[in-house]
Design a protein around this motif. Structure first.
Motif, PDB file in Angstrom:
ATOM      1  N   HIS A  20       0.818  -1.219   0.000  1.00 55.72           N
ATOM      2  CA  HIS A  20       0.000   0.000   0.000  1.00 55.72           C
ATOM      3  C   HIS A  20       0.852   1.270   0.000  1.00 55.72           C
ATOM      4  CE1 HIS A  20      -3.700  -2.220   0.575  1.00 55.72           C
ATOM      5  NE2 HIS A  20      -3.114  -2.905   1.546  1.00 55.72           N
ATOM      6  N   LEU A  21       2.114   1.157   0.355  1.00 57.11           N
ATOM      7  CA  LEU A  21       2.987   2.329   0.457  1.00 57.11           C
ATOM      8  C   LEU A  21       3.778   2.601  -0.819  1.00 57.11           C
ATOM      9  CD1 LEU A  21       4.348   1.604   4.043  1.00 57.11           C
ATOM     10  CD2 LEU A  21       2.526   3.195   3.403  1.00 57.11           C
ATOM     11  N   ILE A  22       3.737   1.679  -1.758  1.00 59.23           N
ATOM     12  CA  ILE A  22       4.505   1.838  -2.989  1.00 59.23           C
ATOM     13  C   ILE A  22       3.835   2.896  -3.869  1.00 59.23           C
ATOM     14  CG2 ILE A  22       5.433   0.672  -5.028  1.00 59.23           C
ATOM     15  CD1 ILE A  22       6.563  -0.265  -2.257  1.00 59.23           C
ATOM     16  N   GLY A  23       4.655   3.789  -4.399  1.00 59.27           N
ATOM     17  CA  GLY A  23       4.156   4.849  -5.268  1.00 59.27           C
ATOM     18  C   GLY A  23       4.316   6.206  -4.617  1.00 59.27           C
ATOM     19  N   GLU A  24       3.752   7.216  -5.252  1.00 62.75           N
ATOM     20  CA  GLU A  24       3.834   8.575  -4.724  1.00 62.75           C
ATOM     21  C   GLU A  24       2.580   8.865  -3.901  1.00 62.75           C
ATOM     22  OE1 GLU A  24       4.701  13.101  -6.216  1.00 62.75           O
ATOM     23  OE2 GLU A  24       5.413  11.395  -7.372  1.00 62.75           O
ATOM     24  N   HIS A  25       2.809   9.242  -2.646  1.00 65.05           N
ATOM     25  CA  HIS A  25       1.705   9.477  -1.711  1.00 65.05           C
ATOM     26  C   HIS A  25       2.060  10.627  -0.776  1.00 65.05           C
ATOM     27  CE1 HIS A  25       0.024   5.545  -2.771  1.00 65.05           C
ATOM     28  NE2 HIS A  25       1.221   5.023  -2.561  1.00 65.05           N
ATOM     29  N   ASP A  26       1.055  11.080  -0.055  1.00 64.36           N
ATOM     30  CA  ASP A  26       1.266  12.020   1.036  1.00 64.36           C
ATOM     31  C   ASP A  26       1.547  11.176   2.281  1.00 64.36           C
ATOM     32  OD1 ASP A  26       1.074  13.792   3.174  1.00 64.36           O
ATOM     33  OD2 ASP A  26      -0.478  14.991   2.190  1.00 64.36           O
ATOM     34  N   PHE A  27       2.772  11.228   2.773  1.00 60.07           N
ATOM     35  CA  PHE A  27       3.205  10.406   3.902  1.00 60.07           C
ATOM     36  C   PHE A  27       3.142  11.165   5.228  1.00 60.07           C
ATOM     37  CE2 PHE A  27       4.840   7.771   0.511  1.00 60.07           C
ATOM     38  CZ  PHE A  27       4.718   6.485   1.027  1.00 60.07           C
ATOM     39  N   ALA A  28       2.190  12.089   5.372  1.00 61.04           N
ATOM     40  CA  ALA A  28       2.069  12.873   6.602  1.00 61.04           C
ATOM     41  C   ALA A  28       1.914  11.983   7.842  1.00 61.04           C
ATOM     42  CB  ALA A  28       0.903  13.849   6.501  1.00 61.04           C
ATOM     43  N   ALA A  29       1.263  10.847   7.706  1.00 60.45           N
ATOM     44  CA  ALA A  29       1.061   9.947   8.845  1.00 60.45           C
ATOM     45  C   ALA A  29       2.329   9.196   9.222  1.00 60.45           C
ATOM     46  CB  ALA A  29      -0.051   8.952   8.529  1.00 60.45           C
ATOM     47  N   PHE A  30       3.352   9.315   8.399  1.00 59.64           N
ATOM     48  CA  PHE A  30       4.594   8.580   8.622  1.00 59.64           C
ATOM     49  C   PHE A  30       5.765   9.522   8.855  1.00 59.64           C
ATOM     50  CE2 PHE A  30       1.789   5.667   6.484  1.00 59.64           C
ATOM     51  CZ  PHE A  30       2.031   4.453   7.107  1.00 59.64           C
ATOM     52  N   ARG A  31       5.505  10.619   9.553  1.00 61.76           N
ATOM     53  CA  ARG A  31       6.594  11.549   9.859  1.00 61.76           C
ATOM     54  C   ARG A  31       6.566  11.910  11.337  1.00 61.76           C
ATOM     55  NH1 ARG A  31       5.318  17.660   7.904  1.00 61.76           N
ATOM     56  NH2 ARG A  31       3.220  17.826   8.706  1.00 61.76           N
ATOM     57  N   ALA A  32       7.731  12.280  11.846  1.00 58.95           N
ATOM     58  CA  ALA A  32       7.862  12.661  13.259  1.00 58.95           C
ATOM     59  C   ALA A  32       7.159  13.987  13.506  1.00 58.95           C
ATOM     60  CB  ALA A  32       9.337  12.775  13.621  1.00 58.95           C
ATOM     61  N   ALA A  33       6.771  14.205  14.742  1.00 54.61           N
ATOM     62  CA  ALA A  33       6.088  15.447  15.121  1.00 54.61           C
ATOM     63  C   ALA A  33       6.942  16.671  14.811  1.00 54.61           C
ATOM     64  CB  ALA A  33       5.723  15.411  16.600  1.00 54.61           C
ATOM     65  N   GLY A  34       8.249  16.577  14.937  1.00 56.91           N
ATOM     66  CA  GLY A  34       9.126  17.720  14.712  1.00 56.91           C
ATOM     67  C   GLY A  34       9.595  17.879  13.268  1.00 56.91           C
ATOM     68  N   CYS A  35       8.991  17.147  12.349  1.00 58.86           N
ATOM     69  CA  CYS A  35       9.410  17.205  10.942  1.00 58.86           C
ATOM     70  C   CYS A  35       9.087  18.578  10.363  1.00 58.86           C
ATOM     71  CB  CYS A  35       8.700  16.116  10.141  1.00 58.86           C
ATOM     72  SG  CYS A  35       9.128  16.084   8.401  1.00 58.86           S
ATOM     73  N   THR A  36      10.060  19.188   9.718  1.00 57.46           N
ATOM     74  CA  THR A  36       9.879  20.535   9.162  1.00 57.46           C
ATOM     75  C   THR A  36       9.846  20.541   7.632  1.00 57.46           C
ATOM     76  OG1 THR A  36      12.263  20.908   9.232  1.00 57.46           O
ATOM     77  CG2 THR A  36      10.971  21.633  11.155  1.00 57.46           C
ATOM     78  N   ALA A  37       9.622  19.397   7.022  1.00 57.13           N
ATOM     79  CA  ALA A  37       9.574  19.317   5.564  1.00 57.13           C
ATOM     80  C   ALA A  37       8.460  20.208   5.019  1.00 57.13           C
ATOM     81  CB  ALA A  37       9.352  17.874   5.128  1.00 57.13           C
ATOM     82  N   LYS A  38       8.725  20.863   3.897  1.00 59.67           N
ATOM     83  CA  LYS A  38       7.737  21.756   3.288  1.00 59.67           C
ATOM     84  C   LYS A  38       6.580  20.978   2.678  1.00 59.67           C
ATOM     85  CE  LYS A  38      11.039  25.397   2.436  1.00 59.67           C
ATOM     86  NZ  LYS A  38      11.826  26.145   1.481  1.00 59.67           N
ATOM     87  N   THR A  39       6.844  19.775   2.203  1.00 61.36           N
ATOM     88  CA  THR A  39       5.801  18.920   1.655  1.00 61.36           C
ATOM     89  C   THR A  39       5.989  17.506   2.187  1.00 61.36           C
ATOM     90  OG1 THR A  39       4.781  18.031  -0.353  1.00 61.36           O
ATOM     91  CG2 THR A  39       7.148  18.485  -0.443  1.00 61.36           C
ATOM     92  N   THR A  40       4.897  16.803   2.332  1.00 63.94           N
ATOM     93  CA  THR A  40       4.959  15.425   2.813  1.00 63.94           C
ATOM     94  C   THR A  40       4.750  14.424   1.669  1.00 63.94           C
ATOM     95  OG1 THR A  40       2.639  15.593   3.478  1.00 63.94           O
ATOM     96  CG2 THR A  40       4.307  15.966   5.181  1.00 63.94           C
ATOM     97  N   MET A  41       4.732  14.926   0.450  1.00 67.42           N
ATOM     98  CA  MET A  41       4.645  14.040  -0.721  1.00 67.42           C
ATOM     99  C   MET A  41       6.010  13.385  -0.935  1.00 67.42           C
ATOM    100  SD  MET A  41       1.539  14.096  -1.813  1.00 67.42           S
ATOM    101  CE  MET A  41       1.714  13.273  -3.388  1.00 67.42           C
ATOM    102  N   ARG A  42       5.994  12.077  -1.014  1.00 74.70           N
ATOM    103  CA  ARG A  42       7.206  11.307  -1.243  1.00 74.70           C
ATOM    104  C   ARG A  42       6.853  10.117  -2.126  1.00 74.70           C
ATOM    105  NH1 ARG A  42       8.804  15.358   0.739  1.00 74.70           N
ATOM    106  NH2 ARG A  42      10.400  15.635   2.323  1.00 74.70           N
ATOM    107  N   ARG A  43       7.881   9.538  -2.742  1.00 74.05           N
ATOM    108  CA  ARG A  43       7.685   8.351  -3.569  1.00 74.05           C
ATOM    109  C   ARG A  43       8.487   7.206  -2.969  1.00 74.05           C
ATOM    110  NH1 ARG A  43      10.368   9.614  -8.015  1.00 74.05           N
ATOM    111  NH2 ARG A  43      12.048   8.165  -7.546  1.00 74.05           N
ATOM    112  N   VAL A  44       7.817   6.116  -2.703  1.00 80.71           N
ATOM    113  CA  VAL A  44       8.488   4.894  -2.268  1.00 80.71           C
ATOM    114  C   VAL A  44       8.505   3.954  -3.466  1.00 80.71           C
ATOM    115  CG1 VAL A  44       8.337   2.878  -0.761  1.00 80.71           C
ATOM    116  CG2 VAL A  44       7.871   5.146   0.167  1.00 80.71           C
TER     117      VAL A  44
END
Length: 128
Positions: A20-44
């Motif tokens: 379910h994680l393969i492909g380009e998705h919004d991974f907001a649910a898979f980041r630390a509380a202190g994450c400062t990334a400008k976007t949570t879109m990533r590709r696995v």
């Protein structure tokens, strides 16, 4: 150098959850509380879950190889923690898709400890 997990893991269930994680998705649910990334879109690109064929006094050694274009803070650790919960039966493989869709960290799994986590390589596109 490894995370000792005391319960047996069903690797096929973990692989089903990982799909379910393969492909380009919004991974907001898979980041630390202190994450400062400008976007949570990533590709696995791939998640491979394999037994390394060696047995230690603590049990079988399982390797989880996650490849993608970039990772958020603690993203891989949260993926591993969530898939471990799937492997123990605490979560169904389909719940991984729900976690991803809700984009809510509180719905995600545990953050796996850092011991055993290794950065194997970084590949840059041509011209960088």
């Amino acid at each position: 150098r490894a995370w000792h997990h005391p319960e047996p893991l069903v690797l096929d269930a973990m692989r089903a959850g990982a799909a379910h994680l393969i492909g380009e998705h919004d991974f907001a649910a898979f980041r630390a509380a202190g994450c400062t990334a400008k976007t949570t879109m990533r590709r696995v690109d791939s998640i491979e879950i394999t037994e390394r064929g060696e047995t230690t006094p603590a049990g079988e050694v399982v390797e989880i190889d996650v490849r993608g274009n970039a990772f958020l803070r603690n993203m891989v650790r949260i993926i591993v923690g969530t898939l471990t919960e799937v492997g123990t039966g605490r979560r169904a493989p389909g719940q991984v898709a729900e976690i991803l869709a809700f984009r809510d960290r509180t719905r995600g799994g545990i953050t796996a400890p850092a011991h055993g986590l290794s950065l194997i390589s970084v590949v840059y596109p041509p011209g960088m």
